[in-house]
Structure formats: structure tokens, C-alpha cells
Enzyme design. Structure first.
Site, PDB file in Angstrom:
ATOM      1  CB  CYS A  19      -1.008   0.204   1.393  1.00  0.00           C
ATOM      2  SG  CYS A  19      -1.567  -1.462   1.209  1.00  0.00           S
ATOM      3  CG  HIS A  25      -2.468   4.261   5.722  1.00  0.00           C
ATOM      4  ND1 HIS A  25      -1.804   4.381   4.033  1.00  0.00           N
ATOM      5  CD2 HIS A  25      -2.415   3.529   6.025  1.00  0.00           C
ATOM      6  CE1 HIS A  25      -2.407   3.277   3.813  1.00  0.00           C
ATOM      7  NE2 HIS A  25      -2.039   2.448   5.113  1.00  0.00           N
ATOM      8  CG  HIS A  69      -6.206   1.167   0.944  1.00  0.00           C
ATOM      9  ND1 HIS A  69      -5.350   1.605  -0.218  1.00  0.00           N
ATOM     10  CD2 HIS A  69      -6.011   0.147   1.726  1.00  0.00           C
ATOM     11  CE1 HIS A  69      -4.606   1.139   0.035  1.00  0.00           C
ATOM     12  NE2 HIS A  69      -4.652   0.858   1.120  1.00  0.00           N
TER      13      HIS A  69
END
Lengths: 370, 85, 402
Positions: free
Chosen positions: C162, C295, C330
């Protein structure tokens, strides 16, 4: 617009300071790991594949550690552990790897699980391990190494991107050493995928006859190579002086880049003592290697390496391992010689490799100066 | 029940890839997580898969899983009370 | 060390194609998360996701110059973002050395997974399907774009889950600062796939409803897809190319916390050190930071660890923060670059975008994310966080061009 007037004249690019290779480890189909050497007789490929000769993992890991380690993370972590031990390093200051495929068995397993269990409740472990940076994470955990940590996944540039990163880190001056490695595995399923793309030979070929082969394709392989690179030369095996990457170049562009690499280091072609070429027996792509061979001085020793490890994205790791030891031991592996040397010490080594004629890399390694 | 617990331990050893571990090495009442066997959140998810595949027990919330997986004894009792196959 | 400037941006996400559509959606607090229609998954009605509205063929046809680009979803998305980022500028060799650093977590998996059984069946061999075998490599998309956009001088692909494109941006910036390159186009792309949807579902961290970053009752993330690229240039190259600076890429830090394969440490040590490192490289103080694009995946573990890290670093002088994952989902390897572009929006337009779906503060810590759009506020320095599996934490810092 006169660009020359705008660009500062003193400005020069592509000048990363050399770094030193402190230790080098290889795990592949050959027995290279135990003694950090290549036995005289090469192990033969089976079914046009050269598979890992696995070290004994039980002496490195507990059951609890092994439960989270896939096939290729085991080879990776063991190679990392021994590289660091050889260098006498308790904790790496950076962990950087390159891989084309990562843990391909885990990727396949998770794809199969999705199909088999109809997207129901699935085991998370193969998914986690299929992540390309899972080995990096494990190395960090093994050493409690909270530091810079990254993974490059670009086929035949993976290791070079990682080494370039390490060279920058050392030049930036924050750290003194870094662990750099590459790893790859081949699975039966991935062999088929690549076979359909024409990557492998249709007829069975002996490793010894691979280079002389007159057909298309190569033999599949797998390998894991780890290095500790450092800023200073103390105890180093070799100096990594220059590194170049070229994407889909012409033969002429490869030769130009080689010339510029030598010129940058004030070397003439007769100063090159050893050239290691990535010949893989694929007649479609030999002309690149032939051109570099033809451009080499007749006194230069020419070697290959893919008969030992097979072809894969990061196979060049074998050549880097081999070059580092050639500089240190002042010996080459006779089984990989294409043309023997006519002269003395091995001071300057060129590695030239390309992956599928797309990703071309040139290395200049040198004997560590006294 | 003893046979069942032994079978369960073998299933856990397989599910968590604890290669080489013997069922006798896992104490019935010792905690599976933390200081006991030393399992973690990923193991918990793996055991949720085990309960569903082997016993037809569905656990949606991983936090519930952690309560069920306190020890082999707790887990065995829970499976016996809730199993669908 | 040389300064690095952002001189171009291109983006595609569930919020739309291009910077204008993306910014409008953020200002209107419109989320791209809903139920996906193109994704071939049995879970798509159960698990919401932020899918790009167009199907793959439409995306490919939207390209100004499709040329020989491989028409899979990943390449089509990425090429659209790249066309926008490059704009009309044709980089000439005299302008300096231009590189391309891409990032992806699963490469061309979206198109591969539907044909996987056939791909690995030796008795089947259809040319069009066989070619898909090559797209599984993360490097495939990068090489397609490099060839098409003439960016072949220095190319590479990063994959650190990620945080992938945050690391790609960092690598590009460092190549410029170290004099290896004069400019670099950096970013990442990931499509929705059955592989990743089932992967995160196997970790039981996908919310069945739109995600709630930094909320006490958050229950996981929603996946998204997208691609984003930023053009980074040295000052010299910027003069040569004639492009204008949109922001300064002033700081960055990669810090692995070596705690657990998938979970952050409860104290958020990695997040703390990454943010601190980025601020230090920029030679700024924590009080200089105007806003943090967190995040903020809305997983139970991430948000509290990240909040604790922010609190530890900023203390009582906590800048405004939010997460934009509740808009874009995401997007994995694309997230770092998408959020870098949003950070440049913050700086360029002096505006901030709030979290969505926020109701209840986290009981463990007194920190409230931004919940309403903030406009006409001076934004000088923006931190953007991206944290990934394997403990890989990256923090980027963008500053106003003075």
C-alpha cells in the site's frame, strides 16, 4: 530556445559514487551456497528447468518462524542471514530487494483458492506472502531492523534498481551499509505461462550445450542472490563502480553505453579482464551478446552464467555474485568459460545481460584497490 | 474428548504449517496466543478458516475468534457445542 | 541537494477522470464508493468498492493516442493518467534525463484472473490469452507506458504493497537530488481485482459499508482502483521544459518498523518515524505543517496507530488531518500518488477535504479529523502518509512554491 544556455555547464548526471560489495551469497540449482563457490561439474536441468538446491532451513529457523515462510522467502532469508554474517553485520541499515515475480507459488495458490472455495472464507497466508515485499518485511523482523526498506519489481531491472537505490543511500550519507538482494522462483504453472510466450526451448537441452544451441527459447531457472554493499572498502570483495540500464536499445546503443561507461572510468577495452555475458541459448537475442563479445579485446576472458542458473528475471544476480568472487579470489569458474583469458590479474569486470531483449544492464566491477 | 483434542491439534498444526510440531507439544490449557504457543492475528484468521471448513462454524468477527481460540480446551468445547458437521 | 518540483499531474479514480473531476468530487464531498459493476466477483454486491465507472474498452478509447498500448484495464487507466500528467510537453533529450518510476501491487491481475485456468492449461493455446501471461509482471504496464510515451531512459517499478507509489515518488525525487536524473514521472496504478478483494476479505478488514476513517465504529477499508502520476523536475529541467511549478516536493521518508507482517505496532512507531523523517529532510518544524492527508484506511489497527503517532509527533499543536480513502477507496499501489495529487490540490487551492461518514470520536485518543470542507485557508506544507504490509511506512511532504 537555446537549451545549452539554460542548463548549467558544470552539471553532470549519472555520477553515483562507487560502492563496495562486502559479501555475496547465492542459492540456485548449483551447490553455490555451502562454500560460496561453484563445483566443477554443473548440475543438469530437468525438463528444461534448473530448480533450487535448497539449504537445510531447520538450522536457521524455528517452527514458529517457518510457518510464515514460503519457498522463496526461505531462500531469501537464508541468503540474507549468511550475507550479513559474512560481513559481520548485526543489523542492516537498509533492506532493498528486487524480484520479477516474488513468491509466485503463493500468488498461484491464492488464485486457486478463490476458484476452489468460490470466494468464501479463504486462508490469508498465501495472499500476504504473495505481496512482493513480504521477504523484505521478514528480513526486517528477523533483525529488528527498523530502517529504509523497499522492493523493486521490474523484470530484468529489479536488482539494478535496488543497487541504484543503495548507491544513492550511501551517497546521501545517512548510512554505511545496506543489504541488497534479488530472488526468483519458477513454478510448474508459471513455466507453462512462459512457455506459451516462447520463453523456453521446445526440445530438451543440456546445460552444457545451452550456449551453442541453434533454437529459440532458453531453460528456466530460479535463484536468490544477496549482497552487503558498503561505503568504504574495508574487507570488500569488489568495488561496484558503474551500473547502466537500457530499455529496448539497439545493439549500437548498447555498445555506445559500454564505451561511455569505460570512458567515464578512464578504461580502455584492453583494460577489461573479464566480461560476463548473459547468453541464454536463445538464437533470437544472441546478437546483442555477440556484439559485446566482438567489441571486447581478444585478451579478455569471456564467461557466461545461465548454464548454471537458467534464465529468469533476476538471473544477473548470479553474474554479480560470480564477479565479486572473481575479483576477490582472482579465479573464474572454468565450467562457465566461453573464451579463456590470455593474461594476468582480474582487475576490471564487465557484466552485460538482457532480459527478453527488453531490459539491458551493464555493470562495471573492479578489484578493490589496496 | 481426548481423541478429539488430539485430532484438533493435528488440524491446527496442518492449518498453520507448524511443520515438525507434535500434538503433545501443545498443552490443552496453555494460551494459544501471546506467551503460550505464540500465535498471532494471522493465525487467528487461519483458524477461523479451519473452523468453517472442518466444522461448518462461521465466525465473522476476528475478535470473537480470539475468545474461542484461548486454548485447545476452550476451542474444543466451543466446537463440540457449535459444530454443524 | 537539488530541489524537486511537481510540474504536472494526471489522475483517474472512482471520482472521475482528470484532476478537475477529482477535485470537484472532493469539494462536493461525493464519494466514489458504491457497488462495483465491472469487477467479476461474487463478493461485489456484499463489499462496496470505489470502481472507475468506465469499462476497459471505453477507457482505452478515451485515450488521445492509444497507439500500440496493450488494451488491458491497468494499462488503459494508467495511460489516461499519464496523458494528463504529460500534457502537451514533449520531452526533448536536450532538456535533461527524464525517468519513469511506476508502482503496482498486482500488475495486470484484473485481466489475468478471468483466464487463469486456461493460461496454465498446456493443452490450450489461444494467442490473445497467451499474451495476458506477460501482463502479470508488474513491469509490463511500466514498459508499455515507457515505450508509448518515450520515457525509456530510466524506468523502474516499485511494489511495497500500500505504500508502493509513495516509494516510487520518493525514488524519483532521490534520483533527481542525486543527479542521476533531471526529471521523473512517478506514480502508480492498481485495478480492482478478485485477488485483492478476496485477499483483504481473508484478512477480515473490509467494511460492508462505506468506510469511516478515524471513527470509533470504523470497521475496515473499502478497496478502490485508480492511477496517478506526478511529473517531478529539477529547477534546471523546469526552465528547459517551460513547465510551471505546482508545488515543491520538499520531504519524504521510508521507515520500516519491523513489527508484524500485516499489522502496525500499536504505538504507531513506523508512522511516527516516517512523518518525522519527512519533516526533517525538508528542514521544517512540526509547527510548519498545515495539514496531514493520513493513510486513514479505516481499519481498526491502522487508524488508532496512526492517530497515536500523529499525537506523539505534534502534541498539542495538531494540524488539521483527514483521510481521502472514504472518497477513492484504498487504491493500494496508486494510493500514495493519488493522495500526493490531493496534497498538491490542498496547497494550490488553499482548501482541505474532510473525512466522510464520521460520527463518533475514537475513545482511546482525543483527535478529531476534519469533517467539513475548509476553503480560503492558507496551506503551506502538507504531509501525506502511506503505510503498507510488511511494516512499510512512507511519508511525503509537499510545500507551496514561494
Amino acid at each position: 530556445m537555446d537549451l545549452a544556455a539554460i542548463m548549467p555547464a558544470s552539471y553532470s548526471v549519472n555520477m553515483l559514487s562507487p560502492v563496495y560489495i562486502r559479501s555475496a551469497r547465492a542459492i540456485c540449482a548449483q551447490d553455490t551456497f555451502g562454500n560460496n563457490d561453484l563445483p566443477g561439474e554443473l548440475t543438469e536441468a530437468t525438463g528444461n528447468s534448473l530448480h533450487y538446491l535448497h539449504p537445510d532451513y531447520s538450522k536457521y529457523f524455528t517452527i514458529m518462524q517457518l510457518r510464515r515462510m514460503s519457498r522463496v522467502t526461505r531462500t531469501g532469508l537464508v541468503a540474507a542471514i549468511e550475507s550479513l554474517a559474512d560481513a559481520g553485520i548485526k543489523k542492516p541499515e537498509a533492506i532493498i530487494t528486487g524480484t520479477g515475480k516474488g513468491s509466485i507459488y503463493d500468488t498461484e495458490k491464492f488464485i486457486q483458492n478463490i476458484l476452489e472455495f468460490h470466494e468464501g472464507t479463504l486462508n490469508p497466508t498465501p495472499f500476504i506472502q504473495s505481496t512482493y515485499n513480504s521477504l523484505n518485511g521478514l528480513i526486517g523482523l528477523q533483525y529488528g531492523a527498523s530502517c529504509y526498506n523497499t522492493t523493486y519489481v521490474h523484470r530484468g531491472f529489479s536488482l539494478e534498481l535496488a543497487l541504484t537505490d543503495a548507491m544513492m543511500l550511501l551517497q546521501e550519507g545517512e548510512i554505511e551499509q545496506a543489504l541488497v538482494g534479488c530472488f526468483e522462483e519458477i513454478s510448474p504453472e508459471h513455466y507453462i505461462i512462459k512457455q506459451k510466450l516462447g520463453a523456453w526451448k521446445k526440445e530438451p537441452v543440456s546445460c552444457r550445450e545451452l550456449i551453442a544451441s541453434k533454437t529459440t527459447g532458453s531453460i528456466a531457472g530460479e535463484g536468490t542472490f544477496f549482497f552487503v554493499v558498503q561505503k568504504n572498502k574495508a574487507g570488500a570483495l569488489a568495488k561496484l563502480s558503474g551500473l547502466r540500464m537500457l530499455f529496448e536499445p539497439t545493439v549500437a546503443a548498447v555498445l555506445d553505453e559500454l564505451t561511455s561507461l569505460l570512458k567515464e572510468h578512464h578504461l580502455r577495452r584492453e583494460d577489461i579482464d573479464l566480461v560476463i555475458l548473459g547468453y541464454n541459448g536463445d538464437v533470437r537475442h544472441n546478437h546483442y551478446y555477440d556484439a559485446v563479445l566482438a567489441a571486447s579485446d581478444t585478451s579478455t576472458c569471456i564467461q557466461c552464467f545461465k548454464p548454471a542458473c537458467g534464465e529468469f528475471d533476476t538471473a544477473v544476480g548470479f553474474a554479480v555474485w560470480m564477479a565479486a568472487w572473481a575479483a576477490q579470489r582472482q579465479q573464474v569458474f572454468p565450467s562457465l568459460t566461453i573464451r579463456p583469458a590470455m593474461k594476468g590479474p582480474i582487475k576490471n569486470i564487465i557484466i552485460y545481460n538482457h532480459y527478453q531483449a527488453k531490459d539491458h544492464v551493464l555493470y562495471l566491477l573492479q578489484q578493490t584497490e589496496d | 474428548m481426548e481423541d478429539f483434542k488430539r485430532a484438533l491439534k493435528l488440524q491446527i498444526i496442518e492449518a498453520l504449517s507448524l511443520q515438525g510440531m507434535q500434538p503433545e507439544e501443545i498443552d490443552d490449557d496453555a494460551p494459544l496466543f501471546g506467551d503460550g504457543l505464540g500465535l498471532d492475528s494471522i493465525d487467528s484468521l487461519e483458524m477461523i478458516v479451519l473452523l468453517e471448513r472442518n466444522y461448518g462454524i462461521k465466525i465473522e468477527d476476528p475478535r470473537e475468534g480470539r475468545r474461542v481460540f484461548e486454548s485447545i480446551q476452550v476451542m474444543a468445547d466451543y466446537i463440540q457445542a457449535n459444530r454443524k458437521k | 541537494m537539488r530541489s524537486v518540483y511537481v510540474t504536472g499531474m494526471g489522475i483517474i479514480s472512482a471520482l472521475g477522470i482528470g484532476v478537475t473531476e477529482n477535485r470537484s468530487a472532493l469539494l462536493a464531498m461525493q464519494s466514489g464508493i458504491s457497488h462495483s459493476s465491472h469487477l467479476n466477483s461474487l463478493l461485489k454486491d456484499k463489499l462496496p468498492a470505489a470502481e472507475i465507472k468506465e469499462d476497459t474498452a471505453t477507457l482505452h478509447n478515451l485515450l488521445r493516442y492509444p497507439g500500440q498500448l496493450f488494451p488491458n484495464r491497468l494499462v488503459s487507466m494508467a495511460a489516461l493518467a499519464m496523458e494528463e500528467a504529460l500534457g502537451e510537453t514533449a520531452y526533448q533529450p536536450g532538456m535533461g534525463k527524464m525517468g519513469f518510476i511506476n508502482a503496482t501491487s498486482v500488475g495486470g491481475m484484473a485481466d489475468v484472473e478471468d483466464h487463469y485456468t486456461e493460461l496454465v492449461d498446456p493443452s490450450k493455446s489461444e494467442a490473445a490469452i497467451n499474451l495476458l501471461g506477460d501482463t502479470l509482471d508488474c513491469g509490463h504496464c511500466t514498459e508499455e507506458l515507457a515505450r508509448h510515451f518515450h520515457l525509456a531512459r530510466f524506468i523502474g517499478t516499485v511494489s511495497t504493497a500500500c505504500s508502493s507509489s509513495a516509494n516510487a515518488l520518493m525514488y524519483g525525487a532521490r534520483l533527481i537530488r542525486n543527479g542521476v536524473l533531471d526529471g521523473a514521472i512517478c506514480g502508480g496504478a492498481d485495478t480492482l481485482t478478485r485477488f485483492t478483494l478476496n485477499g483483504f476479505n481473508s484478512l477480515k478488514n473490509i467494511d460492508r459499508n462505506p468506510c469511516k476513517p478515524f471513527d470509533a465504529n470504523r470497521n475496515g477499508l473499502n478497496l478502490g482502483e485508480g492511477a496517478a502520476y506526478l511529473v517531478l523536475e529539477s529547477e534546471e529541467m523546469m526552465y528547459a521544459s517551460g513547465r510551471k511549478p505546482l508545488a515543491v516536493f520538499s520531504g519524504f521518508c521510508n521507515y520500516n518498523e519491523a513489527f508484524h507482517p500485516t499489522s502496525p505496532s500499536p504505538e504507531g512507531e513506523g508512522a511516527y518515524r516516517a512523518m518525522k523523517g519527512a519533516i526533517e529532510i525538508a528542514q521544517l518544524k512540526t509547527s510548519d505543517i498545515s495539514y496531514i492527508n493520513a493513510h486513514g484506511t479505516a481499519t481498526i489497527n491502522n487508524d488508532i496507530a496512526e492517530a497515536i503517532a500523529m499525537k506523539k509527533l505534534f502534541g498539542e499543536n495538531m494540524p488539521a488531518f483527514s483521510s481521502t480513502k472514504c472518497y477513492t477507496g484504498h487504491t493500494l499501489a496508486a494510493a500514495g500518488a493519488i493522495e500526493a495529487i490531493f496534497s498538491v490540490f490542498n496547497i494550490r487551492h488553499n482548501e482541505l477535504y474532510p473525512v466522510l461518514n464520521f460520527e463518533t470520536p475514537m475513545p482511546e485518543i482525543k483527535l478529531l479529523p476534519l469533517t467539513a470542507v475548509k476553503e480560503h485557508t492558507s496551506i503551506e506544507h502538507v504531509l501525506s502518509n502511506s503505510f503498507g504490509f510488511g511494516g512499510n511506512n512512507a511519508s511525503l511532504l509537499f510545500s507551496k512554491y514561494a
